[in-house]
Enzyme design. Structure first.
Site, short mmCIF file in Angstrom:
data_model
loop_
_atom_site.label_atom_id
_atom_site.label_comp_id
_atom_site.label_asym_id
_atom_site.label_seq_id
_atom_site.Cartn_x
_atom_site.Cartn_y
_atom_site.Cartn_z
N CYS A 135 0.79 3.80 2.06
CA CYS A 135 1.34 4.25 3.35
C CYS A 135 2.58 3.45 3.74
CB CYS A 135 0.29 4.26 4.45
SG CYS A 135 -0.45 2.70 4.88
N CYS A 146 0.81 -1.22 0.00
CA CYS A 146 0.00 0.00 0.00
C CYS A 146 0.85 1.27 0.00
CB CYS A 146 -0.95 -0.01 1.20
SG CYS A 146 -0.12 0.25 2.76
#
Length: 137
Positions: A48, A46
């Site tokens: 993040c 992802c």
């Protein structure tokens, strides 16, 4: 499961900085039960993980006074059994990836779940971890 050609560069971002790749359940158990301090990042594909988690843990150990003795990583959606075993050591926290855990003598002493990482800068993650290192390492 994520394709190897996608995952390997993301693993390398950490392993090239000295993190040990825990790709089996046995390696996780051995690493997290060692005496001393162990940092574990459950890596992820992802945004993040790419923007905050991986850069944050790297920044946290560069130039840090105190830091964990052992740096480890495993990859959600790729190292299936290893991540399952790692998450057993993170109870009572629910599964979260990415996430960052600090263990001291086999006990979880500090944990950043995805919601502590998402929306925070790498510098903020590093500062949070460095405070934990000062306390526990």
């Amino acid at each position: 499961m994520y394709p190897e050609d996608v995952v390997m560069p993301m693993k390398a971002q950490l392993t090239q900085k000295g993190f040990i790749d825990l790709d089996t359940s046995e390696k996780v158990t051995e690493a997290l039960n060692k005496p001393g301090t162990t940092l574990l990042i459950i890596n992820s594909v992802c945004g993040c993980a790419a923007g905050s988690a991986r850069p944050g843990v790297i920044l946290s150990i560069e130039g840090a006074g105190k830091k964990p003795e052992f740096l480890t990583t495993t990859f959600a959606g790729f190292d299936i059994e290893a991540v399952k075993t790692a998450r057993e050591h993170l109870v009572p926290f629910p599964p979260s990836s990415p996430s960052i855990a600090l263990f001291k003598d086999g006990e979880l002493v500090h944990f950043l779940e995805r919601h502590h990482i998402e929306g925070h800068s790498a510098e903020m993650i590093a500062e949070n971890l460095q405070q934990a290192y000062e306390e526990f390492c």
